[in-house]
Design an enzyme around this catalytic site. Structure first.
Site, PDB file in Angstrom:
ATOM      1  CB  SER A 151      58.401  73.962 -18.438  1.00 11.58           C
ATOM      2  OG  SER A 151      58.431  74.504 -19.740  1.00 11.58           O
ATOM      3  CG  ASP A 193      58.249  72.626 -22.978  1.00 11.02           C
ATOM      4  OD1 ASP A 193      57.465  73.248 -22.244  1.00 11.02           O
ATOM      5  OD2 ASP A 193      59.465  72.552 -22.743  1.00 11.02           O
ATOM      6  CD  GLN A 211      54.764  74.254 -20.124  1.00 11.26           C
ATOM      7  OE1 GLN A 211      55.052  75.404 -20.426  1.00 11.26           O
ATOM      8  NE2 GLN A 211      55.323  73.193 -20.714  1.00 11.26           N
TER       9      GLN A 211
END
Length: 313
Positions: free
Chosen positions: A255, A231, A305
């Site tokens: 995110s 991430d 993502q």
């Protein structure tokens, strides 16, 4: 999401006090302690975990994903029969988390079949979910086997670590990140913390590994650490494409969702090449796609993502 480095030196970012840890602070040992969730006293499918302080004042999304991996995996690890390994996760970040509060992880056992197990995990703070994620685990199985190829990039030993560069910026946030981050990152095309790069391609490659030795062969912990690292910078392809850097005060990023497929086992304390691309950005959102390869070229994971990425005028 990645850390945003403000353009001007400051002792705090958005009101967050950046107190440097002591010289003997071990970021990797701290991460492994964060992943060591506390079981609930009564409910066997509920766990609690603490958070790492962050310069931006929110819980790091990769931490919540990694802790959810551990929570789900513990309920699968107790099953009889051959071990079931994590092979995919899909989830949404719903609210920002508060690092000052613990997080409760509630596991729902959706199914235990003959070879697959499915779990849903809700990460809860103040009685509200901050992340909802579904996991799938599978016993080892034979089948057809192929993979995409790892691109040619510089060896990690030939590159400066991001921590080295951050420590030379003379910026308190850079010092804090360099001292506290448990993952050694090395950008093949140069990092984007302080200034944009000349090339505006929407692709980049980053070498990463745990900053130290993980003292266990537990595949669940290594998968959790990889998920944690996944991430950090997956949306940076969108920044490169538009000539931006994290020091740009206009950037607002978070995110939104996260998906990861674990193809083959690897150790998170050995070098992994994370190749990343952003095929699209629109509507205040950017999409990032990534592949993770072990140093010998084995494809070990794929990541996707979408994140909010806005420029405040």
């Amino acid at each position: 999401m990645v850390e945003i480095l403000p353009a001007a030196p400051a002792v705090s970012l958005r009101g967050v006090n950046l107190t440097l840890p002591p010289e003997d602070f071990d970021p990797l040992a701290d991460l492994l302690d964060v992943l060591d969730l506390t079981p609930h006293a009564v409910d066997a499918d509920v766990y609690e975990g603490r958070s790492q302080p962050q310069a931006h004042g929110r819980v790091y999304g990769g931490q919540v994903v990694a802790q959810s991996v551990v929570a789900a995996g513990r309920t699968v690890g107790e099953l009889d029969g051959p071990p079931r390994h994590l092979h995919s996760l899909h989830g949404y970040f719903l609210r920002p988390g508060d690092p000052a509060q613990s997080i409760r992880y509630e596991v729902e056992r959706l199914r235990d079949g003959s070879s697959f197990s499915a779990r849903r995990v809700h990460a809860i703070q103040s009685d509200r979910p901050i992340l909802s994620m579904i996991f799938s685990f599978q016993t080892d199985s034979d089948g057809i086997d192929h993979q995409t190829f790892m691109p040619a990039v510089p060896d990690p030993e030939t590159l400066r670590s991001d921590a080295e560069d951050l420590a030379t910026l003379g910026h308190p946030v850079g010092d804090y990140i360099a001292r506290t981050r448990p993952i050694d990152l090395r950008h093949c095309q140069g990092h984007l913390y302080a200034h944009p790069r000349r090339q505006t391609a929407s692709e980049q490659s980053v070498w990463l590994r745990a900053d130290g030795t993980i003292p266990t062969d537990d595949a669940l912990i290594h998968a959790a650490v990889l998920a944690y690292a996944s991430d950090y910078n997956l949306l940076e392809g969108a920044l490169r494409r538009h000539g931006l850097a994290w020091s740009d005060r206009r950037i607002r990023a978070a995110s939104l969702d996260h998906a990861m497929w674990f193809h083959r086992p690897t150790r998170a304390d050995e070098w992994v090449l994370y190749t990343q691309a952003s095929p699209s950005s629109q509507g205040g959102r950017a999409l990032g796609l990534g592949h993770m390869f072990s140093e010998d070229g084995t494809l070990v994971a794929t990541v996707a993502q979408e994140g909010m990425l806005r420029l405040k005028q």
